[in-house]
Design a protein around this motif. Structure first.
Motif, mmCIF file in Angstrom:
data_model
loop_
_atom_site.group_PDB
_atom_site.id
_atom_site.type_symbol
_atom_site.label_atom_id
_atom_site.label_comp_id
_atom_site.label_asym_id
_atom_site.label_seq_id
_atom_site.Cartn_x
_atom_site.Cartn_y
_atom_site.Cartn_z
ATOM 1 N N SER A 174 29.785 45.946 39.318
ATOM 2 C CA SER A 174 28.558 46.645 38.878
ATOM 3 C C SER A 174 28.099 47.734 39.841
ATOM 4 O O SER A 174 26.911 48.063 39.873
ATOM 5 C CB SER A 174 27.415 45.637 38.657
ATOM 6 N N ARG A 175 29.014 48.308 40.596
ATOM 7 C CA ARG A 175 28.637 49.454 41.431
ATOM 8 C C ARG A 175 28.796 50.739 40.614
ATOM 9 O O ARG A 175 29.614 51.613 40.912
ATOM 10 C CB ARG A 175 29.514 49.527 42.680
ATOM 11 N N VAL A 176 28.010 50.846 39.566
ATOM 12 C CA VAL A 176 28.109 52.000 38.671
ATOM 13 C C VAL A 176 27.544 53.233 39.387
ATOM 14 O O VAL A 176 26.395 53.227 39.840
ATOM 15 C CB VAL A 176 27.356 51.740 37.360
ATOM 16 N N GLN A 177 28.358 54.257 39.470
ATOM 17 C CA GLN A 177 27.945 55.467 40.176
ATOM 18 C C GLN A 177 27.027 56.315 39.303
ATOM 19 O O GLN A 177 27.024 56.201 38.068
ATOM 20 C CB GLN A 177 29.186 56.276 40.573
ATOM 21 N N GLU A 178 26.247 57.173 39.944
ATOM 22 C CA GLU A 178 25.399 58.096 39.199
ATOM 23 C C GLU A 178 26.276 58.973 38.320
ATOM 24 O O GLU A 178 27.237 59.591 38.777
ATOM 25 C CB GLU A 178 24.583 58.961 40.164
ATOM 26 N N GLY A 179 25.963 58.997 37.044
ATOM 27 C CA GLY A 179 26.770 59.752 36.094
ATOM 28 C C GLY A 179 27.921 58.948 35.516
ATOM 29 O O GLY A 179 28.563 59.401 34.556
ATOM 30 N N GLY A 180 28.202 57.761 36.075
ATOM 31 C CA GLY A 180 29.270 56.920 35.549
ATOM 32 C C GLY A 180 28.861 56.239 34.256
ATOM 33 O O GLY A 180 27.681 55.982 34.013
ATOM 34 N N GLN A 181 29.844 55.939 33.401
ATOM 35 C CA GLN A 181 29.561 55.266 32.145
ATOM 36 C C GLN A 181 29.250 53.792 32.395
ATOM 37 O O GLN A 181 29.884 53.150 33.237
ATOM 38 C CB GLN A 181 30.754 55.383 31.197
ATOM 39 N N PRO A 182 28.238 53.244 31.723
ATOM 40 C CA PRO A 182 27.938 51.816 31.887
ATOM 41 C C PRO A 182 29.159 50.959 31.572
ATOM 42 O O PRO A 182 30.011 51.335 30.766
ATOM 43 C CB PRO A 182 26.812 51.575 30.873
ATOM 44 N N ARG A 183 29.210 49.824 32.210
ATOM 45 C CA ARG A 183 30.297 48.870 31.974
ATOM 46 C C ARG A 183 29.806 47.778 31.032
ATOM 47 O O ARG A 183 28.832 47.081 31.316
ATOM 48 C CB ARG A 183 30.760 48.245 33.304
ATOM 49 N N LEU A 184 30.486 47.617 29.888
ATOM 50 C CA LEU A 184 30.138 46.607 28.885
ATOM 51 C C LEU A 184 31.188 45.507 28.923
ATOM 52 O O LEU A 184 32.396 45.792 28.930
ATOM 53 C CB LEU A 184 30.081 47.228 27.486
ATOM 54 N N VAL A 185 30.738 44.255 28.924
ATOM 55 C CA VAL A 185 31.655 43.136 29.139
ATOM 56 C C VAL A 185 31.317 41.962 28.234
ATOM 57 O O VAL A 185 30.153 41.594 28.070
ATOM 58 C CB VAL A 185 31.580 42.666 30.615
ATOM 59 N N GLY A 186 32.365 41.367 27.660
ATOM 60 C CA GLY A 186 32.261 40.045 27.064
ATOM 61 C C GLY A 186 32.689 39.043 28.120
ATOM 62 O O GLY A 186 33.751 39.194 28.726
ATOM 63 N N PHE A 187 31.874 38.029 28.351
ATOM 64 C CA PHE A 187 32.049 37.154 29.508
ATOM 65 C C PHE A 187 32.247 35.695 29.087
ATOM 66 O O PHE A 187 31.543 35.198 28.197
ATOM 67 C CB PHE A 187 30.817 37.269 30.410
ATOM 68 N N PHE A 188 33.187 35.013 29.748
ATOM 69 C CA PHE A 188 33.471 33.601 29.503
ATOM 70 C C PHE A 188 33.631 32.896 30.847
ATOM 71 O O PHE A 188 34.228 33.449 31.771
ATOM 72 C CB PHE A 188 34.772 33.427 28.710
ATOM 73 N N GLN A 189 33.128 31.680 30.931
ATOM 74 C CA GLN A 189 33.281 30.891 32.150
ATOM 75 C C GLN A 189 33.833 29.510 31.801
ATOM 76 O O GLN A 189 33.270 28.795 30.973
ATOM 77 C CB GLN A 189 31.944 30.727 32.884
ATOM 78 N N PHE A 190 34.934 29.143 32.461
ATOM 79 C CA PHE A 190 35.547 27.832 32.308
ATOM 80 C C PHE A 190 35.571 27.150 33.672
ATOM 81 O O PHE A 190 36.045 27.732 34.650
ATOM 82 C CB PHE A 190 36.983 27.955 31.790
ATOM 83 N N VAL A 191 35.079 25.920 33.721
ATOM 84 C CA VAL A 191 35.015 25.190 34.989
ATOM 85 C C VAL A 191 35.735 23.856 34.842
ATOM 86 O O VAL A 191 36.095 23.431 33.736
ATOM 87 C CB VAL A 191 33.554 24.953 35.423
ATOM 88 N N THR A 192 35.921 23.171 35.967
ATOM 89 C CA THR A 192 36.516 21.842 35.940
ATOM 90 C C THR A 192 35.444 20.810 35.597
ATOM 91 O O THR A 192 34.244 21.092 35.701
ATOM 92 C CB THR A 192 37.146 21.484 37.296
ATOM 93 N N PRO A 193 35.847 19.596 35.218
ATOM 94 C CA PRO A 193 34.850 18.552 34.933
ATOM 95 C C PRO A 193 34.032 18.157 36.162
ATOM 96 O O PRO A 193 32.964 17.543 36.012
ATOM 97 C CB PRO A 193 35.701 17.370 34.450
#
Length: 308
Positions: free
Chosen positions: A254-273
């Motif tokens: 998320s170090r989006v620079q001035e003038g840089g296009q936003p970063r769009l993300v679909g996010f998933f998290q998998f953990v252990t029991p």
């Protein structure tokens, strides 16, 4: 230590949790092993099924020495639909947010109502080959802990929080999946990952502790200890999928620079029991998607959703 697992009615001992979880890698591993011993047959069943999945060969691998893998657009059929849905969700939410009232990273855009059997998010998360890749890496069938939509924007403040190198405290090992829903170049603030073995070296060198004050690491320290070679800025066009162990790998984004296009993300998290997200009493009490499990789902799907 005989009273290690004496907890409140919710199965949690906050002071003890902080002592072990927000701590050194060795202490965290010990605590996770004790949690695993308490789970007994349930954990054994997940480990056996993980071995069966690995033996059947899912075709996708996350190298342990790296702690991450990148897959190109078109690898997974659901990704195109995820990209389109992420863009629609963000566009709808953006219309509700006042200009200038945004941090560098906006999360929590995905309403759980989107997670039906027809949802591309859930179809992707429950793909057997995706689960097989994660289980092969973790050595156990994982629990789905989070699905979300994120947007990263330029922020005038100095880099801070998740814009600095850190390792996530949620587990001793986990897999987070970032599906780029926009083209991501350097100016868009790409996810930046340090290989797992280099991350081990950095943790050892600086006496790293998870989750406590000062657990962010600046670039200068990272460069001095491990050099630039094991650090990777993950750029890519929309549809690029990044599987990353953010507990073993130092990372930032998320170090989006001035003038840089936003970063769009679909996010998933998998953990252990034995994830530290769950109380000692077990994941079945709190697994966020356990209510989506049905009797006609396979044993594997029910495990991933946290119903068994």
């Amino acid at each position: 230590m005989k009273n290690l697992f004496r907890t409140n009615k919710q199965g949690h001992n906050k002071a003890l949790w902080n002592y072990f979880v927000k701590s050194t890698p060795r202490r965290r591993q010990w605590y996770a092993a004790r949690l695993g011993a308490k789970q007994g047959a349930s954990l054994d069943a997940r480990q056996r099924l993980a071995k069966e999945l690995a033996a059947s060969g899912g075709g996708y691998e996350i190298p342990l020495e790296n702690g991450f893998a990148v897959f190109s657009p078109g690898t997974f059929a659901e990704v195109d639909d995820i990209v389109g849905t992420v863009r629609e969700i963000i566009a709808a939410r953006e219309a509700e947010v006042a200009p200038g009232n945004k941090d560098f990273l906006q999360q929590g855009y995905l309403d759980v109502a989107h997670l039906t059997d027809e949802s591309p998010f859930l179809r992707f998360a429950l793909r057997e080959d995706v689960i097989a890749a994660i289980a092969g890496y973790l050595g156990v069938v994982p629990v789905l802990a989070k699905i979300d939509v994120w947007k990263s924007d330029n922020s005038p403040s100095q880099h801070h929080a998740s814009q600095l190198y850190h390792c996530d405290w949620d587990d001793t090992a986990q897999l987070k999946i970032f599906i780029y829903a926009s083209d991501v170049d350097i100016a868009s603030g790409p996810l930046t990952l340090m290989e797992a073995e280099a991350s081990d070296k950095l943790r050892s060198s600086i006496g790293y502790t998870y989750g406590r004050k000062g657990y962010r690491v600046n670039d200068e320290v990272a460069n001095r200890v491990v050099g630039r070679d094991p650090q990777h800025e993950i750029t890519g066009v929309a549809g690029t999928s990044v599987f990353a162990d953010t507990s073993r790998c130092f990372h930032y984004g998320s170090r989006v620079q001035e003038g840089g296009q936003p970063r769009l993300v679909g996010f998933f998290q998998f953990v252990t029991p034995t994830s530290f997200l769950f109380p000692p009493g077990g994941y079945q009490q709190v697994a966020p998607y356990r209510g989506l499990a049905r009797d006609d789902h396979s044993e594997l799907v029910r495990m991933v959703l946290g119903a068994i």
